[in-house]
Design a protein around this motif. Structure first.
Motif, mmCIF file in Angstrom:
data_model
loop_
_atom_site.group_PDB
_atom_site.id
_atom_site.type_symbol
_atom_site.label_atom_id
_atom_site.label_comp_id
_atom_site.label_asym_id
_atom_site.label_seq_id
_atom_site.Cartn_x
_atom_site.Cartn_y
_atom_site.Cartn_z
ATOM 1 N N TYR A 255 8.388 5.262 10.116
ATOM 2 C CA TYR A 255 7.326 4.558 9.396
ATOM 3 C C TYR A 255 7.657 4.459 7.908
ATOM 4 N N TYR A 256 8.006 5.587 7.305
ATOM 5 C CA TYR A 256 8.280 5.591 5.870
ATOM 6 C C TYR A 256 9.603 4.908 5.542
ATOM 7 N N LEU A 257 10.535 4.945 6.470
ATOM 8 C CA LEU A 257 11.807 4.240 6.254
ATOM 9 C C LEU A 257 11.569 2.733 6.176
ATOM 10 N N ILE A 258 10.743 2.225 7.089
ATOM 11 C CA ILE A 258 10.401 0.803 7.064
ATOM 12 C C ILE A 258 9.673 0.455 5.760
ATOM 13 N N GLY A 259 8.762 1.332 5.346
ATOM 14 C CA GLY A 259 8.030 1.106 4.108
ATOM 15 C C GLY A 259 8.951 1.070 2.895
ATOM 16 N N ILE A 260 9.913 1.990 2.850
ATOM 17 C CA ILE A 260 10.866 2.032 1.732
ATOM 18 C C ILE A 260 11.726 0.777 1.709
ATOM 19 N N ILE A 261 12.158 0.337 2.896
ATOM 20 C CA ILE A 261 12.963 -0.889 2.978
ATOM 21 C C ILE A 261 12.161 -2.087 2.479
ATOM 22 N N ALA A 262 10.887 -2.165 2.888
ATOM 23 C CA ALA A 262 10.031 -3.283 2.476
ATOM 24 C C ALA A 262 9.865 -3.318 0.954
ATOM 25 N N ILE A 295 3.314 -6.168 7.035
ATOM 26 C CA ILE A 295 2.312 -6.567 8.033
ATOM 27 C C ILE A 295 2.471 -5.713 9.292
ATOM 28 N N TYR A 296 3.716 -5.486 9.689
ATOM 29 C CA TYR A 296 3.968 -4.664 10.877
ATOM 30 C C TYR A 296 3.428 -3.255 10.692
ATOM 31 N N LEU A 297 3.645 -2.673 9.522
ATOM 32 C CA LEU A 297 3.113 -1.331 9.250
ATOM 33 C C LEU A 297 1.589 -1.345 9.176
ATOM 34 N N ALA A 298 1.035 -2.426 8.657
ATOM 35 C CA ALA A 298 -0.426 -2.516 8.494
ATOM 36 C C ALA A 298 -1.162 -2.597 9.823
ATOM 37 N N ILE A 299 -0.514 -3.139 10.860
ATOM 38 C CA ILE A 299 -1.196 -3.298 12.161
ATOM 39 C C ILE A 299 -0.989 -2.095 13.073
ATOM 40 N N GLN A 300 -0.257 -1.092 12.590
ATOM 41 C CA GLN A 300 -0.100 0.123 13.383
ATOM 42 C C GLN A 300 -1.441 0.850 13.493
ATOM 43 N N LYS A 301 -1.563 1.720 14.453
ATOM 44 C CA LYS A 301 -2.828 2.419 14.685
ATOM 45 C C LYS A 301 -3.123 3.477 13.630
ATOM 46 N N GLY A 303 -1.442 5.337 9.643
ATOM 47 C CA GLY A 303 -0.456 5.248 8.571
ATOM 48 C C GLY A 303 -1.113 4.847 7.260
ATOM 49 N N ILE A 304 -0.426 5.102 6.156
ATOM 50 C CA ILE A 304 -1.009 4.879 4.841
ATOM 51 C C ILE A 304 -1.302 3.403 4.574
ATOM 52 N N PHE A 305 -0.456 2.507 5.093
ATOM 53 C CA PHE A 305 -0.701 1.077 4.885
ATOM 54 C C PHE A 305 -1.997 0.655 5.566
ATOM 55 N N LYS A 306 -2.189 1.101 6.797
ATOM 56 C CA LYS A 306 -3.420 0.779 7.514
ATOM 57 C C LYS A 306 -4.631 1.412 6.826
ATOM 58 N N THR A 307 -4.492 2.657 6.434
ATOM 59 C CA THR A 307 -5.608 3.385 5.814
ATOM 60 C C THR A 307 -6.120 2.675 4.564
ATOM 61 N N ILE A 308 -5.203 2.263 3.715
ATOM 62 C CA ILE A 308 -5.595 1.624 2.452
ATOM 63 C C ILE A 308 -6.038 0.183 2.675
ATOM 64 N N LEU A 309 -5.246 -0.584 3.406
ATOM 65 C CA LEU A 309 -5.506 -2.020 3.559
ATOM 66 C C LEU A 309 -6.713 -2.315 4.441
ATOM 67 N N ALA A 310 -7.116 -1.351 5.271
ATOM 68 C CA ALA A 310 -8.267 -1.572 6.158
ATOM 69 C C ALA A 310 -9.593 -1.170 5.511
ATOM 70 N N LEU A 311 -9.575 -0.782 4.244
ATOM 71 C CA LEU A 311 -10.815 -0.401 3.569
ATOM 72 C C LEU A 311 -11.795 -1.576 3.559
ATOM 73 N N PRO A 312 -13.069 -1.338 3.864
ATOM 74 C CA PRO A 312 -14.067 -2.425 3.926
ATOM 75 C C PRO A 312 -14.229 -3.201 2.620
ATOM 76 N N ILE A 313 -13.834 -2.594 1.496
ATOM 77 C CA ILE A 313 -13.989 -3.259 0.200
ATOM 78 C C ILE A 313 -13.221 -4.577 0.136
ATOM 79 N N PHE A 314 -12.150 -4.694 0.935
ATOM 80 C CA PHE A 314 -11.337 -5.907 0.917
ATOM 81 C C PHE A 314 -11.941 -7.041 1.750
ATOM 82 N N ARG A 315 -12.848 -6.711 2.669
ATOM 83 C CA ARG A 315 -13.330 -7.691 3.658
ATOM 84 C C ARG A 315 -13.983 -8.927 3.037
ATOM 85 N N PRO A 316 -14.950 -8.777 2.123
ATOM 86 C CA PRO A 316 -15.608 -9.986 1.597
ATOM 87 C C PRO A 316 -14.658 -10.930 0.879
#
Length: 396
Positions: A255-262, A295-301, A303-316
């Protein structure tokens, strides 16, 4: 009425919340770049790192290309799995309801504004060189409004400044509808991936060819043949996710290797000036590959990308992203007059006030525009989808 007004805050069934975060952050970066560019003439000395960061957000719109390729192409793949055919009418209707009303409303406003301004500017005696340039630019755009209307504005002067993105996207989706069933979707997965991989290389080769002729510049990145690889990157991601659906954890190391590459790929894409060979040819590939990985990391069940990017504050903000994109330039232009009242130059201390006022006003003003123009068609589309699913259930 209350539920309608507050609909931008509501979650949707089957929605990937983390993608809302990606859309929201992307549109904020688009706005940051637009505001920076338009106020450049009165911009004071800024830290080099800040200039470097904001000016590089010119390419942030590729987030929407990669996301669009991933979601729309992925939807078509799922339809083929269920029905073994390309959903022509469904794809065209859904796409039209989502894009056309909002786009043509913004285009009509822009045309009216350019026309009125052009009429006023003609009567100014002894216009300056900058004013003459503005008059000529506006007139050229009005002469080519037909290109805006049929989604070819990425090749011509534009009435709607941001219309190039919609034009390029619509062209690719049109080809997908017309040609996809014959040369792509009817093939095996392996053949599809090979075809998509070949298509992915074409824009890079086109950029290299133009560079060798001395014709490759930032404007050429608006041209379809030089930019559609970002959408192909999203489509290839959809093929991979279809082949290997998101399931168990990737594991921390992977997971973190993919993140570092990105992140590394994004930094590489930002590391060259706009006249450099790599920036004008290969940097776009580093960038869209990085976006596909994020995007691939964000759709995982998890991980830090999902945790941050899925915050409800971004929805509106994610809900009204398209509205903000279409209207951010004129709305921020209005807000700038308030933010810079009494200021002759934008200094580092003035910059936060400028951005806060312009961002706040643009987002708040986009909300009712969205409810008036886009939301009725979105609800109509979603209602039709619910009825269709109900009919399929009853038939089964």
């Amino acid at each position: 009425m209350k539920s309608y007004i507050l609909s931008i805050f509501a979650s949707k069934k089957g929605e990937i919340e983390s993608l809302n975060g990606i859309r929201a952050i992307a549109i904020l970066m688009v706005m940051a770049n637009h505001l920076w560019v338009f106020e450049q003439r009165i911009m004071g000395e800024m830290p080099r790192w800040l200039s470097w960061f904001v000016e590089n957000q010119t390419t942030i719109v590729d987030v929407f290309f990669v996301l669009g390729g991933f979601l729309n192409y992925g939807g078509v793949l799922q339809s083929y799995k269920r029905e073994n055919s390309f959903p022509f009418s469904k794809f065209v209707v859904n796409r039209s309801l989502r894009i056309l009303p909002a786009y043509y409303a913004a285009l009509a406003f822009s045309y009216h504004y350019f026309y009125k301004q052009g009429q006023k500017l003609k009567y100014i005696q002894n216009p300056s060189r900058d004013l003459l340039w503005l008059i000529n630019k506006g007139q050229k755009a009005l002469d080519y409004v037909w290109a805006d209307g049929i989604f070819l504005s990425n090749f011509f002067p534009r009435v709607l400044d941001v219309g190039w993105y919609i034009s390029l996207e619509q062209q690719i989706y049109f080809l997908m509808v017309v040609l996809g069933p014959f040369f792509l979707f009817s093939k095996t997965k392996k053949t599809r991936v090979i075809i998509l991989s070949i298509l992915y290389i074409i824009p890079f080769l086109s950029r290299c060819y133009l560079y060798s002729k001395g014709q490759m510049n930032a404007d050429a990145l608006f041209w379809t043949q030089n930019r559609f690889d970002s959408m192909i990157a999203g489509m290839l991601l959809a093929e991979y996710v279809d082949y290997k659906p998101v399931g168990e954890s990737l594991g921390k190391l992977k997971y973190y290797l993919i993140g570092i590459i990105a992140i590394s790929f994004i930094l590489i894409s930002y590391s060259f000036g706009w006249k450099h060979f790599i920036r004008l040819t290969l940097a776009n590939n580093f960038y869209n590959i990085a976006l596909a990985l994020i995007i691939y990391l964000a759709i995982q069940k998890e991980g830090i990308f999902k945790t941050i990017l899925a915050l409800p504050i971004f929805r509106p903000l994610s809900r009204i992203t398209f509205t903000v994109y279409l209207w951010n330039i004129p709305l921020m232009g209005i807000a700038t007059k308030w933010a810079l009242e009494g200021e002759k130059i934008v200094t580092l201390s003035v910059l936060p006030k400028l951005y806060l006022i312009c961002f706040g006003f643009t987002i708040l003003a986009s909300w009712p525009i969205f409810l008036l123009i886009e939301q009725p068609f979105i609800w109509w589309k979603e209602k039709s989808k619910v009825l269709e699913n109900k009919n399929q259930t009853e038939t089964a």
